[in-house]
Scaffold this motif. Structure first.
Motif, short mmCIF file in Angstrom:
data_model
loop_
_atom_site.label_atom_id
_atom_site.label_comp_id
_atom_site.label_asym_id
_atom_site.label_seq_id
_atom_site.Cartn_x
_atom_site.Cartn_y
_atom_site.Cartn_z
N CYS A 1 40.78 29.17 31.68
CA CYS A 1 41.16 29.63 33.02
C CYS A 1 42.32 28.80 33.57
O CYS A 1 42.36 28.43 34.74
CB CYS A 1 39.97 29.62 33.97
SG CYS A 1 38.70 30.83 33.52
N ALA A 2 43.27 28.51 32.66
CA ALA A 2 44.51 27.80 32.99
C ALA A 2 44.31 26.32 33.30
O ALA A 2 45.20 25.68 33.87
CB ALA A 2 45.26 28.48 34.14
N CYS A 3 43.19 25.74 32.89
CA CYS A 3 42.99 24.30 33.12
C CYS A 3 44.07 23.47 32.43
O CYS A 3 44.51 22.46 32.98
CB CYS A 3 41.60 23.90 32.64
SG CYS A 3 41.13 22.22 33.09
N ASN B 1 46.29 32.62 40.52
CA ASN B 1 47.42 31.70 40.45
C ASN B 1 48.72 32.30 40.96
O ASN B 1 49.68 31.56 41.22
CB ASN B 1 47.60 31.19 39.02
CG ASN B 1 46.62 30.09 38.67
OD1 ASN B 1 46.89 28.93 38.91
ND2 ASN B 1 45.48 30.46 38.10
N GLY C 1 41.00 35.94 32.17
CA GLY C 1 42.43 35.71 32.33
C GLY C 1 43.07 36.60 33.37
O GLY C 1 44.03 36.19 34.05
N SER D 1 39.10 24.95 37.47
CA SER D 1 40.35 25.71 37.52
C SER D 1 40.46 26.54 38.80
O SER D 1 41.55 26.69 39.35
CB SER D 1 40.45 26.64 36.30
OG SER D 1 40.53 25.91 35.11
N LEU D 2 39.33 27.05 39.28
CA LEU D 2 39.36 27.83 40.52
C LEU D 2 39.81 26.95 41.69
O LEU D 2 40.62 27.36 42.51
CB LEU D 2 37.98 28.41 40.83
CG LEU D 2 37.35 29.33 39.78
CD1 LEU D 2 36.08 29.98 40.35
CD2 LEU D 2 38.31 30.39 39.29
N ALA E 1 43.56 26.05 41.36
CA ALA E 1 44.46 27.18 41.54
C ALA E 1 44.65 27.54 43.01
O ALA E 1 45.60 28.23 43.37
CB ALA E 1 43.95 28.40 40.78
N THR F 1 42.33 34.89 36.55
CA THR F 1 43.09 33.65 36.59
C THR F 1 44.54 33.91 36.98
O THR F 1 45.11 33.20 37.81
CB THR F 1 43.04 32.95 35.21
OG1 THR F 1 41.67 32.65 34.90
CG2 THR F 1 43.86 31.67 35.21
N THR F 2 45.13 34.94 36.40
CA THR F 2 46.51 35.29 36.73
C THR F 2 46.63 35.71 38.18
O THR F 2 47.54 35.28 38.90
CB THR F 2 47.02 36.42 35.81
OG1 THR F 2 46.95 35.98 34.46
CG2 THR F 2 48.44 36.80 36.15
N ALA G 1 35.17 25.92 34.09
CA ALA G 1 36.19 26.79 34.67
C ALA G 1 36.18 26.77 36.19
O ALA G 1 37.17 27.15 36.83
CB ALA G 1 35.99 28.22 34.17
N PHE H 1 33.84 37.50 37.00
CA PHE H 1 35.30 37.54 36.92
C PHE H 1 35.81 38.90 37.39
O PHE H 1 36.81 38.97 38.12
CB PHE H 1 35.77 37.26 35.49
CG PHE H 1 35.77 35.80 35.11
CD1 PHE H 1 36.54 34.89 35.82
CD2 PHE H 1 35.02 35.35 34.04
CE1 PHE H 1 36.56 33.55 35.47
CE2 PHE H 1 35.04 34.01 33.68
CZ PHE H 1 35.80 33.11 34.39
#
Length: 258
Positions: free
Chosen positions: A143-145, A94, A87, A114-115, A118, A90-91, A111, A33
């Protein structure tokens, strides 16, 4: 720039960020990450980079979180720290201002889903397999899923995928809207580079503004979005790219955007 678990290179106007923990099927630990954040920040500040491809080395795009590392984190404070690092990337992903293409093959799990979601465009290989697998290990999607999956497939389908942890093959990924295109595995990066090079020739300032507006479309009113759209369109018109694009259209020639 030192990276332990990610490869980064630039080809022309395309930045290529490759997950590179091949022995662990590119599972996501704290270091990857951090390295992804470093690589994407480098692509963000490099004016020559006008589009980014994110892919995975080895047998899979991403097998999800690193289960062994997570099992070894035994306090809530330490796990919160792990998720905070996740996170931050992730931010960044996105809200990334430049177009991002995910080129994913093999396992796309946890996760890793999520990649892919995004990214702005997802190309997946015909051997891809998408699994929202968190329930198998007693965790919730991250991870914002929870943000991304309902927007991509709808809330009820998202809950079904979360509750059943069933595998979604490439063709169904296309049907559900998770993937934009399915391509033969041996052509995945060639197709991603063709698309990235095409996008890189476009007006990046416009793409950045449109991405921002589309990403907030579900969280704003029509009135507020129109206000922002009007302001951004006026700003776009004053950018040299508009002068070039409008002139090229009238002169019946190909525009040369900057």
């Amino acid at each position: 720039m030192e990276l332990e678990t990610v490869l980064y290179r630039v080809e022309g106007n395309v930045g290529i960020v490759s997950l590179n923990r091949t022995k662990a099927m590119n599972s996501l630990n704290k270091q990857i990450f951090a390295d992804l954040t470093t690589a994407f920040e480098e692509a963000k500040k490099d004016d020559t980079v006008r589009c980014v491809i994110m892919n995975g080395e080895g047998r899979a795009f991403c097998a999800g979180g690193d289960i062994a590392e997570m099992k070894g984190i035994t306090t809530e404070e330490a796990f919160f720290d792990f998720m905070t690092v996740a996170g931050e990337f992730t931010t960044l992903l996105n809200t990334f201002p430049k177009p991002v293409i995910a080129a994913a093959h093999g396992a796309i799990a946890g996760a890793g889903t999520s990649l892919v979601m995004a990214a702005d465009i997802a190309l997946v290989a015909d051997n891809a397999m998408f699994i929202v697998a968190f329930g198998q290990v007693g965790l919730i999607p991250d991870c914002a899923c929870h943000y991304l999956l309902p927007r991509v497939v709808g809330p009820n389908r998202a809950k079904e995928l979360m509750l059943t942890q069933r595998a979604v093959k490439a063709d169904e990924m296309l049907t559900l809207g998770i993937a934009n295109r399915v391509v033969p595995a041996d052509q995945l990066m060639d197709e991603a580079m063709k698309l990235a090079n095409k996008i890189a020739k476009g007006p990046l300032n416009c793409y950045t503004m449109s991405k921002a507006l589309m990403n907030k479309a579900h969280e704003t009113t029509l009135e507020d979005l129109l206000k922002e759209e009007t302001a951004m369109q006026a700003a776009a018109r004053m950018n040299p790219n508009a002068e070039e694009g409008l002139g090229a259209f009238l002169e019946k020639r190909k525009a040369n955007f900057q």
